[in-house]
Motif scaffolding. Structure first.
Motif, PDB file in Angstrom:
ATOM      1  N   VAL A   1      10.102  -3.122  -0.324  1.00  0.00           N
ATOM      2  CA  VAL A   1       9.048  -2.785  -1.280  1.00  0.00           C
ATOM      3  C   VAL A   1       7.756  -2.407  -0.563  1.00  0.00           C
ATOM      4  O   VAL A   1       7.072  -1.446  -0.939  1.00  0.00           O
ATOM      5  CB  VAL A   1       8.798  -3.958  -2.250  1.00  0.00           C
ATOM      6  N   GLY A   2       7.411  -3.146   0.486  1.00  0.00           N
ATOM      7  CA  GLY A   2       6.117  -2.937   1.105  1.00  0.00           C
ATOM      8  C   GLY A   2       6.078  -2.002   2.286  1.00  0.00           C
ATOM      9  O   GLY A   2       5.026  -1.423   2.577  1.00  0.00           O
ATOM     10  N   ASP A   3       7.197  -1.829   2.989  1.00  0.00           N
ATOM     11  CA  ASP A   3       7.159  -1.146   4.285  1.00  0.00           C
ATOM     12  C   ASP A   3       7.846   0.211   4.311  1.00  0.00           C
ATOM     13  O   ASP A   3       8.113   0.739   5.390  1.00  0.00           O
ATOM     14  CB  ASP A   3       7.795  -2.041   5.357  1.00  0.00           C
TER      15      ASP A   3
ATOM     16  N   GLY B   1      25.297   7.640   6.916  1.00  0.00           N
ATOM     17  CA  GLY B   1      25.294   7.986   8.340  1.00  0.00           C
ATOM     18  C   GLY B   1      23.951   8.441   8.854  1.00  0.00           C
ATOM     19  O   GLY B   1      23.783   8.645  10.064  1.00  0.00           O
ATOM     20  N   GLN B   2      22.962   8.586   7.983  1.00  0.00           N
ATOM     21  CA  GLN B   2      21.622   9.009   8.399  1.00  0.00           C
ATOM     22  C   GLN B   2      20.891   7.854   9.067  1.00  0.00           C
ATOM     23  O   GLN B   2      21.171   6.677   8.813  1.00  0.00           O
ATOM     24  CB  GLN B   2      20.823   9.485   7.186  1.00  0.00           C
ATOM     25  N   ASP B   3      19.927   8.181   9.906  1.00  0.00           N
ATOM     26  CA  ASP B   3      19.105   7.171  10.568  1.00  0.00           C
ATOM     27  C   ASP B   3      17.767   7.033   9.854  1.00  0.00           C
ATOM     28  O   ASP B   3      17.222   8.016   9.332  1.00  0.00           O
ATOM     29  CB  ASP B   3      18.846   7.548  12.031  1.00  0.00           C
ATOM     30  N   VAL B   4      17.253   5.809   9.853  1.00  0.00           N
ATOM     31  CA  VAL B   4      15.913   5.545   9.335  1.00  0.00           C
ATOM     32  C   VAL B   4      14.951   5.473  10.513  1.00  0.00           C
ATOM     33  O   VAL B   4      15.214   4.793  11.506  1.00  0.00           O
ATOM     34  CB  VAL B   4      15.889   4.226   8.538  1.00  0.00           C
ATOM     35  N   HIS B   5      13.850   6.190  10.417  1.00  0.00           N
ATOM     36  CA  HIS B   5      12.851   6.217  11.484  1.00  0.00           C
ATOM     37  C   HIS B   5      11.596   5.482  11.049  1.00  0.00           C
ATOM     38  O   HIS B   5      11.401   5.203   9.866  1.00  0.00           O
ATOM     39  CB  HIS B   5      12.526   7.659  11.861  1.00  0.00           C
ATOM     40  N   GLN B   6      10.768   5.157  12.020  1.00  0.00           N
ATOM     41  CA  GLN B   6       9.536   4.446  11.732  1.00  0.00           C
ATOM     42  C   GLN B   6       8.331   5.323  12.016  1.00  0.00           C
ATOM     43  O   GLN B   6       8.350   6.168  12.903  1.00  0.00           O
ATOM     44  CB  GLN B   6       9.467   3.156  12.551  1.00  0.00           C
ATOM     45  N   CYS B   7       7.282   5.106  11.223  1.00  0.00           N
ATOM     46  CA  CYS B   7       6.007   5.788  11.436  1.00  0.00           C
ATOM     47  C   CYS B   7       4.913   4.722  11.361  1.00  0.00           C
ATOM     48  O   CYS B   7       5.197   3.529  11.230  1.00  0.00           O
ATOM     49  CB  CYS B   7       5.789   6.877  10.393  1.00  0.00           C
ATOM     50  N   ASP B   8       3.663   5.133  11.435  1.00  0.00           N
ATOM     51  CA  ASP B   8       2.563   4.173  11.429  1.00  0.00           C
ATOM     52  C   ASP B   8       2.521   3.352  10.139  1.00  0.00           C
ATOM     53  O   ASP B   8       2.079   2.198  10.152  1.00  0.00           O
ATOM     54  CB  ASP B   8       1.227   4.904  11.605  1.00  0.00           C
ATOM     55  N   SER B   9       3.012   3.934   9.035  1.00  0.00           N
ATOM     56  CA  SER B   9       2.958   3.252   7.744  1.00  0.00           C
ATOM     57  C   SER B   9       4.190   2.399   7.462  1.00  0.00           C
ATOM     58  O   SER B   9       4.236   1.701   6.445  1.00  0.00           O
ATOM     59  CB  SER B   9       2.796   4.279   6.609  1.00  0.00           C
ATOM     60  N   GLY B  10       5.191   2.474   8.332  1.00  0.00           N
ATOM     61  CA  GLY B  10       6.407   1.703   8.107  1.00  0.00           C
ATOM     62  C   GLY B  10       7.650   2.543   8.286  1.00  0.00           C
ATOM     63  O   GLY B  10       7.701   3.417   9.157  1.00  0.00           O
ATOM     64  N   TRP B  11       8.636   2.339   7.440  1.00  0.00           N
ATOM     65  CA  TRP B  11       9.886   3.072   7.518  1.00  0.00           C
ATOM     66  C   TRP B  11       9.795   4.372   6.730  1.00  0.00           C
ATOM     67  O   TRP B  11       9.291   4.399   5.609  1.00  0.00           O
ATOM     68  CB  TRP B  11      11.038   2.240   6.961  1.00  0.00           C
ATOM     69  N   VAL B  12      10.320   5.433   7.317  1.00  0.00           N
ATOM     70  CA  VAL B  12      10.382   6.726   6.630  1.00  0.00           C
ATOM     71  C   VAL B  12      11.698   6.783   5.863  1.00  0.00           C
ATOM     72  O   VAL B  12      12.772   6.616   6.452  1.00  0.00           O
ATOM     73  CB  VAL B  12      10.310   7.896   7.631  1.00  0.00           C
ATOM     74  N   PRO B  13      11.664   7.010   4.542  1.00  0.00           N
ATOM     75  CA  PRO B  13      12.924   7.071   3.797  1.00  0.00           C
ATOM     76  C   PRO B  13      13.752   8.273   4.200  1.00  0.00           C
ATOM     77  O   PRO B  13      13.236   9.237   4.782  1.00  0.00           O
ATOM     78  CB  PRO B  13      12.455   7.174   2.341  1.00  0.00           C
ATOM     79  N   VAL B  14      15.023   8.221   3.887  1.00  0.00           N
ATOM     80  CA  VAL B  14      15.921   9.343   4.147  1.00  0.00           C
ATOM     81  C   VAL B  14      15.765  10.362   3.023  1.00  0.00           C
ATOM     82  O   VAL B  14      15.794  10.009   1.841  1.00  0.00           O
ATOM     83  CB  VAL B  14      17.381   8.855   4.231  1.00  0.00           C
ATOM     84  N   TYR B  15      15.590  11.614   3.389  1.00  0.00           N
ATOM     85  CA  TYR B  15      15.445  12.673   2.385  1.00  0.00           C
ATOM     86  C   TYR B  15      16.806  13.295   2.117  1.00  0.00           C
ATOM     87  O   TYR B  15      17.524  13.687   3.034  1.00  0.00           O
ATOM     88  CB  TYR B  15      14.447  13.726   2.855  1.00  0.00           C
ATOM     89  N   VAL B  16      17.140  13.380   0.842  1.00  0.00           N
ATOM     90  CA  VAL B  16      18.465  13.819   0.427  1.00  0.00           C
ATOM     91  C   VAL B  16      18.589  15.330   0.443  1.00  0.00           C
ATOM     92  O   VAL B  16      19.675  15.877   0.631  1.00  0.00           O
ATOM     93  CB  VAL B  16      18.781  13.256  -0.983  1.00  0.00           C
TER      94      VAL B  16
ATOM     95  N   SER C   1       0.816  -1.207   0.000  1.00  0.00           N
ATOM     96  CA  SER C   1       0.000   0.000   0.000  1.00  0.00           C
ATOM     97  C   SER C   1       0.852   1.260   0.000  1.00  0.00           C
ATOM     98  O   SER C   1       0.386   2.316  -0.448  1.00  0.00           O
ATOM     99  CB  SER C   1      -0.938   0.006   1.210  1.00  0.00           C
ATOM    100  N   ASN C   2       2.090   1.164   0.463  1.00  0.00           N
ATOM    101  CA  ASN C   2       2.953   2.340   0.471  1.00  0.00           C
ATOM    102  C   ASN C   2       3.391   2.747  -0.930  1.00  0.00           C
ATOM    103  O   ASN C   2       3.983   3.815  -1.109  1.00  0.00           O
ATOM    104  CB  ASN C   2       4.189   2.069   1.341  1.00  0.00           C
ATOM    105  N   LEU C   3       3.150   1.924  -1.930  1.00  0.00           N
ATOM    106  CA  LEU C   3       3.481   2.269  -3.316  1.00  0.00           C
ATOM    107  C   LEU C   3       2.293   2.873  -4.056  1.00  0.00           C
ATOM    108  O   LEU C   3       2.404   3.175  -5.246  1.00  0.00           O
ATOM    109  CB  LEU C   3       3.968   1.023  -4.067  1.00  0.00           C
ATOM    110  N   ALA C   4       1.179   3.041  -3.368  1.00  0.00           N
ATOM    111  CA  ALA C   4      -0.031   3.534  -4.037  1.00  0.00           C
ATOM    112  C   ALA C   4       0.154   4.928  -4.619  1.00  0.00           C
ATOM    113  O   ALA C   4      -0.472   5.284  -5.618  1.00  0.00           O
ATOM    114  CB  ALA C   4      -1.208   3.518  -3.061  1.00  0.00           C
TER     115      ALA C   4
END
Length: 277
Positions: A125-127, A73-88, A15-18
């Motif tokens: 892919v999914g999270d 060196g950036q950290d990946v955080h989690q939210c209700d929908s899964g993992w939040v990607p790192v913003y460049v 669903s995160n690819l919607a």
């Protein structure tokens, strides 16, 4: 693997690819042809064309894109929908997910058997909460193995736009890339086009081009296979410098030898989207 992200209990449902409009896989039948380089530069060129872009780095054993985009060196955080990607960038116009963000130390090796790799790819892919994207660029490892099949199976429900297939000019590389085209055909994945990377060295002083690795093999392969040829990207010291320092090559060096090649490739991708709509 960082302990807080080591769990793989969540079953990915896609669903995160919607909100992702177009998915492009960057493939090659062999290593060392510059898939990650082409992936990052296409993403940057599309960003400068006003598009919002994500990069999914599924090269689990060689996650180089975080460094190329100065995001290591950036950290990946989690939210209700899964993992939040790192913003460049501050505008959040390029987002990135890579196993490189999940390692305790940058020199850690991923020593996994196939099932664990496949599970991680499915979770990527999914999270990952990508949000709305114009393009998701998927940088893959070399070859046509389990990881590629898993990636395709996970992405197939979202109708990927196709594959950008990367080669270098010499005959050995062309032979391996020909097998990659066979893989695309068997998997039902359209080929957006072929890119010939490392296509000649343009001297930064006199602008003379020397064909270090021969020339024209990628274009001939495209003609033989009946797929588009997107262009040649020359060996360019400024591009190498940008990748080493994590700079935005498209912004920093608009007069360089590789700039016009990369922007032309991105424009052909955009034209393909327009023609297909």
């Amino acid at each position: 693997m960082r302990k807080r992200l080591s769990s793989m209990d969540t079953a990915p449902d896609g669903s995160n690819l919607a909100g992702v409009r177009h998915i492009i896989l960057v493939l090659s039948g062999k290593g060392g042809v510059g898939k990650s380089t082409i992936s990052t530069q296409i993403a940057l060129a599309l960003r400068h064309a006003g598009k919002k872009v994500g990069i999914l780095d599924v090269d689990l054993c060689g996650p180089s894109i975080p460094r190329m985009l100065n995001a290591h060196g950036q950290d990946v955080h989690q939210c209700d929908s899964g993992w939040v990607p790192v913003y460049v960038d501050q505008e959040k116009s390029i987002s990135l997910m890579s196993i490189g963000f999940l390692l305790e130390r940058p020199d850690d090796a991923i020593v996994w058997r196939g099932p664990k790799k496949n599970a991680m790819i499915k979770q990527f892919v999914g999270d990952v909460a990508w949000g709305d994207l114009d393009f998701l660029i998927v940088d893959t490892p070399p070859g046509t193995s389990d990881e590629h099949i898993t990636t395709m199976d996970a992405l197939r429900p979202f109708n990927p736009m196709g594959a950008v297939v990367v080669t270098t000019p010499q005959a050995v590389s062309i032979g391996d890339v020909r097998r990659e085209l066979t893989f695309c055909k068997k998997m039902g994945l359209p080929v957006v086009g072929i890119v010939e990377n490392m296509s000649g060295f343009v001297c930064p002083h006199c602008t003379e081009c020397t064909n270090v690795f021969s020339k024209g093999g990628g274009e001939e392969l495209a003609r033989h296979a009946g797929v588009p040829f997107l262009g040649c990207v020359p060996l360019d010291p400024l591009l190498t410098q940008s990748l080493e320092q994590g700079k935005d090559f498209i912004k920093e060096f608009p007069k360089s030898a590789a700039y016009s090649s990369i922007t032309s490739i991105a424009q052909q991708i955009l034209d393909g989207v327009t023609q297909g709509s």
